[in-house]
Scaffold this active site. Structure first.
Site, PDB file in Angstrom:
ATOM      1  CE  LYS A 143      46.782  36.745  38.933  1.00 18.76           C
ATOM      2  NZ  LYS A 143      45.659  35.522  38.785  1.00 18.76           N
ATOM      3  NE  ARG A 148      51.017  32.328  41.190  1.00 14.65           N
ATOM      4  CZ  ARG A 148      50.454  32.846  40.182  1.00 14.65           C
ATOM      5  NH1 ARG A 148      51.200  33.891  39.745  1.00 14.65           N
ATOM      6  NH2 ARG A 148      49.572  32.269  39.164  1.00 14.65           N
ATOM      7  NE  ARG A 188      44.653  31.573  30.671  1.00 16.49           N
ATOM      8  CZ  ARG A 188      44.870  32.009  32.066  1.00 16.49           C
ATOM      9  NH1 ARG A 188      44.934  33.135  32.587  1.00 16.49           N
ATOM     10  NH2 ARG A 188      45.141  31.062  32.696  1.00 16.49           N
ATOM     11  NE  ARG A 198      48.943  30.112  31.225  1.00 17.47           N
ATOM     12  CZ  ARG A 198      48.818  30.774  32.278  1.00 17.47           C
ATOM     13  NH1 ARG A 198      48.346  32.092  32.297  1.00 17.47           N
ATOM     14  NH2 ARG A 198      48.859  30.340  33.362  1.00 17.47           N
ATOM     15  NE  ARG A 254      47.594  27.578  36.686  1.00 16.86           N
ATOM     16  CZ  ARG A 254      46.967  27.824  35.407  1.00 16.86           C
ATOM     17  NH1 ARG A 254      46.558  27.093  34.812  1.00 16.86           N
ATOM     18  NH2 ARG A 254      46.568  29.094  35.213  1.00 16.86           N
TER      19      ARG A 254
HETATM   20  P1  ADP Z   1      44.567  35.595  35.137  1.00 14.54           P
HETATM   21  O1  ADP Z   1      45.557  36.459  34.701  1.00 14.54           O
HETATM   22  O2  ADP Z   1      43.707  36.116  36.530  1.00 14.54           O
HETATM   23  O3  ADP Z   1      44.940  34.011  35.361  1.00 14.54           O
HETATM   24  P2  ADP Z   1      43.116  36.331  32.779  1.00 14.54           P
HETATM   25  O4  ADP Z   1      43.213  37.695  32.544  1.00 14.54           O
HETATM   26  O5  ADP Z   1      43.914  35.488  31.794  1.00 14.54           O
HETATM   27  O6  ADP Z   1      43.231  35.831  34.295  1.00 14.54           O
HETATM   28  O7  ADP Z   1      41.665  35.652  32.303  1.00 14.54           O
HETATM   29  C1  ADP Z   1      41.375  34.195  32.477  1.00 14.54           C
HETATM   30  C2  ADP Z   1      40.078  33.919  31.533  1.00 14.54           C
HETATM   31  O8  ADP Z   1      39.029  34.356  31.568  1.00 14.54           O
HETATM   32  C3  ADP Z   1      40.689  34.628  30.072  1.00 14.54           C
HETATM   33  O9  ADP Z   1      40.105  33.747  28.976  1.00 14.54           O
HETATM   34  C4  ADP Z   1      39.701  35.785  29.879  1.00 14.54           C
HETATM   35  O10 ADP Z   1      39.349  36.215  28.516  1.00 14.54           O
HETATM   36  C5  ADP Z   1      38.403  35.504  30.625  1.00 14.54           C
HETATM   37  N1  ADP Z   1      38.174  36.827  31.617  1.00 14.54           N
HETATM   38  C6  ADP Z   1      38.726  37.644  32.182  1.00 14.54           C
HETATM   39  N2  ADP Z   1      37.806  38.343  32.828  1.00 14.54           N
HETATM   40  C7  ADP Z   1      36.594  37.903  32.737  1.00 14.54           C
HETATM   41  C8  ADP Z   1      35.201  38.570  33.175  1.00 14.54           C
HETATM   42  N3  ADP Z   1      35.298  39.160  33.852  1.00 14.54           N
HETATM   43  N4  ADP Z   1      34.243  37.566  32.797  1.00 14.54           N
HETATM   44  C9  ADP Z   1      34.435  36.535  32.088  1.00 14.54           C
HETATM   45  N5  ADP Z   1      35.755  36.022  31.611  1.00 14.54           N
HETATM   46  C10 ADP Z   1      36.923  36.628  31.973  1.00 14.54           C
HETATM   47  P1  ADP Z   2      47.647  32.549  36.299  1.00 13.83           P
HETATM   48  O1  ADP Z   2      47.470  33.925  36.767  1.00 13.83           O
HETATM   49  O2  ADP Z   2      46.583  31.846  35.459  1.00 13.83           O
HETATM   50  O3  ADP Z   2      47.757  31.581  37.653  1.00 13.83           O
HETATM   51  P2  ADP Z   2      50.450  32.968  35.823  1.00 13.83           P
HETATM   52  O4  ADP Z   2      50.683  33.243  34.309  1.00 13.83           O
HETATM   53  O5  ADP Z   2      50.610  34.054  36.829  1.00 13.83           O
HETATM   54  O6  ADP Z   2      48.910  32.318  35.606  1.00 13.83           O
HETATM   55  O7  ADP Z   2      51.280  31.805  36.377  1.00 13.83           O
HETATM   56  C1  ADP Z   2      51.617  30.669  35.616  1.00 13.83           C
HETATM   57  C2  ADP Z   2      52.570  29.726  36.434  1.00 13.83           C
HETATM   58  O8  ADP Z   2      53.782  30.366  36.632  1.00 13.83           O
HETATM   59  C3  ADP Z   2      52.141  29.459  37.970  1.00 13.83           C
HETATM   60  O9  ADP Z   2      51.150  28.605  38.042  1.00 13.83           O
HETATM   61  C4  ADP Z   2      53.249  29.323  38.460  1.00 13.83           C
HETATM   62  O10 ADP Z   2      53.872  27.879  38.151  1.00 13.83           O
HETATM   63  C5  ADP Z   2      54.440  30.111  37.943  1.00 13.83           C
HETATM   64  N1  ADP Z   2      54.356  31.532  38.467  1.00 13.83           N
HETATM   65  C6  ADP Z   2      54.037  32.734  38.115  1.00 13.83           C
HETATM   66  N2  ADP Z   2      54.121  33.528  39.096  1.00 13.83           N
HETATM   67  C7  ADP Z   2      54.776  32.914  40.172  1.00 13.83           C
HETATM   68  C8  ADP Z   2      55.294  33.495  41.471  1.00 13.83           C
HETATM   69  N3  ADP Z   2      55.202  34.732  41.782  1.00 13.83           N
HETATM   70  N4  ADP Z   2      55.830  32.359  42.303  1.00 13.83           N
HETATM   71  C9  ADP Z   2      56.118  30.943  41.957  1.00 13.83           C
HETATM   72  N5  ADP Z   2      55.528  30.531  40.955  1.00 13.83           N
HETATM   73  C10 ADP Z   2      55.006  31.482  39.862  1.00 13.83           C
END
Ligand code: ADP
Ligand code: ADP
Ligand code: ZN
Length: 213
Positions: free
Chosen positions: A13, A88, A127, A160, A171
């Site tokens: 995302k 979420r 990541r 992170r 998660r």
């Molecule tokens: P999210 O915001 O959904 O948690 P991220 O965009 O931070 O996900 O991506 C999670 C990890 O996977 C990052 O280290 C990113 O560089 C990697 N990543 C994102 N898209 C892809 C993909 N299409 N293929 C492989 N790795 C990816």
């Molecule tokens: P990822 O896409 O890798 O799960 P985010 O950066 O979106 O990571 O979220 C990291 C953390 O922040 C989540 O695991 C949760 O604890 C908190 N968080 C983010 N967005 C929300 C939401 N909309 N509601 C509740 N908790 C949230």
């Protein structure tokens, strides 16, 4: 353009958000980023959110919903926005619906990035993020040109604290029980676009652009 990005942790995302922001010129509203900024600045909200985030739990709705509503009411969201990581759960989705209805705002698309659970742990644990500019890399799948240095701004990359195997697994379970039902929720509303997130980063973005066209 008014977009929601949906998908499990590690789906891509944040990575695609950076592409979308550049292409469509909309503000990127990531609740995770907002919480992390508050933690860095040591605010009350940050202190409260940190406990939940470190355990991979959702931050309570009463700390999250109002924050998003006030962000959406800022001027730069008048012509569009992209929500990343919100809503979420069903409560947040219904809250957002009420906010949008009351303010006469329609959603254009919910982009649902689908990635199989067994790929997510490796994605999240590899990541690396830049705390300075928000750029995201992956040690194996999307490495920075120089190890641990941000390609965009030159700052050091960090991991992170919640990107460890135990917390990521938790998660993913939270996603499956609380967030995944939103796929149905938005499918029924007829605004969802399902995107295969298990493809090259550029191909995923091509598919997103096609869905938004
Ligand atoms: P999210 O915001 O959904 O948690 P991220 O965009 O931070 O996900 O991506 C999670 C990890 O996977 C990052 O280290 C990113 O560089 C990697 N990543 C994102 N898209 C892809 C993909 N299409 N293929 C492989 N790795 C990816
Ligand atoms: P990822 O896409 O890798 O799960 P985010 O950066 O979106 O990571 O979220 C990291 C953390 O922040 C989540 O695991 C949760 O604890 C908190 N968080 C983010 N967005 C929300 C939401 N909309 N509601 C509740 N908790 C949230
Ligand atoms: Zn940077």
């Amino acid at each position: 353009m008014r977009i929601i990005l949906l998908g499990p942790p590690g789906a891509g995302k944040g990575t695609q958000a950076a592409n979308i922001v550049e292409e469509y010129n909309v503000p990127h509203i990531s609740t995770g980023d907002i919480f992390r900024k508050n933690i860095k600045e040591g605010t009350e909200l940050g202190k409260k959110a940190q406990e939940y985030m470190n355990e991979g739990k959702l931050v309570p709705d009463e700390l999250t919903c109002g924050l998003v509503a006030s962000r959406l009411s800022e001027d730069d969201c008048k012509n569009g926005f992209m929500l990343d990581g919100f809503p979420r759960n069903t409560f947040q989705a219904e809250y957002l619906d009420r906010y949008l209805t009351e303010n006469n705002i329609g959603l254009d698309k919910v982009i649902n990035i689908e990635v199989d659970s067994n790929l997510l742990v490796e994605r999240a644990c590899g990541r690396r993020i830049c705390k300075n500019c928000g750029a995201t890399f992956h040690v194996k799948f999307n490495p920075s040109k120089v190890e641990d240095v941000c390609d965009v701004c030159g700052h050091n990359l960090t991991q992170r604290p919640d990107d460890n195997e135990e917390t990521v697994s938790h998660r993913i379970n939270v996603y499956l029980s609380e967030t995944k039902p939103l796929v149905d929720y938005y499918t029924k509303k007829g605004v969802i676009a399902n995107i295969d997130g298990d493809q090259d980063i550029n191909k995923v973005f091509e598919d997103i652009k096609a869905a938004l066209a």
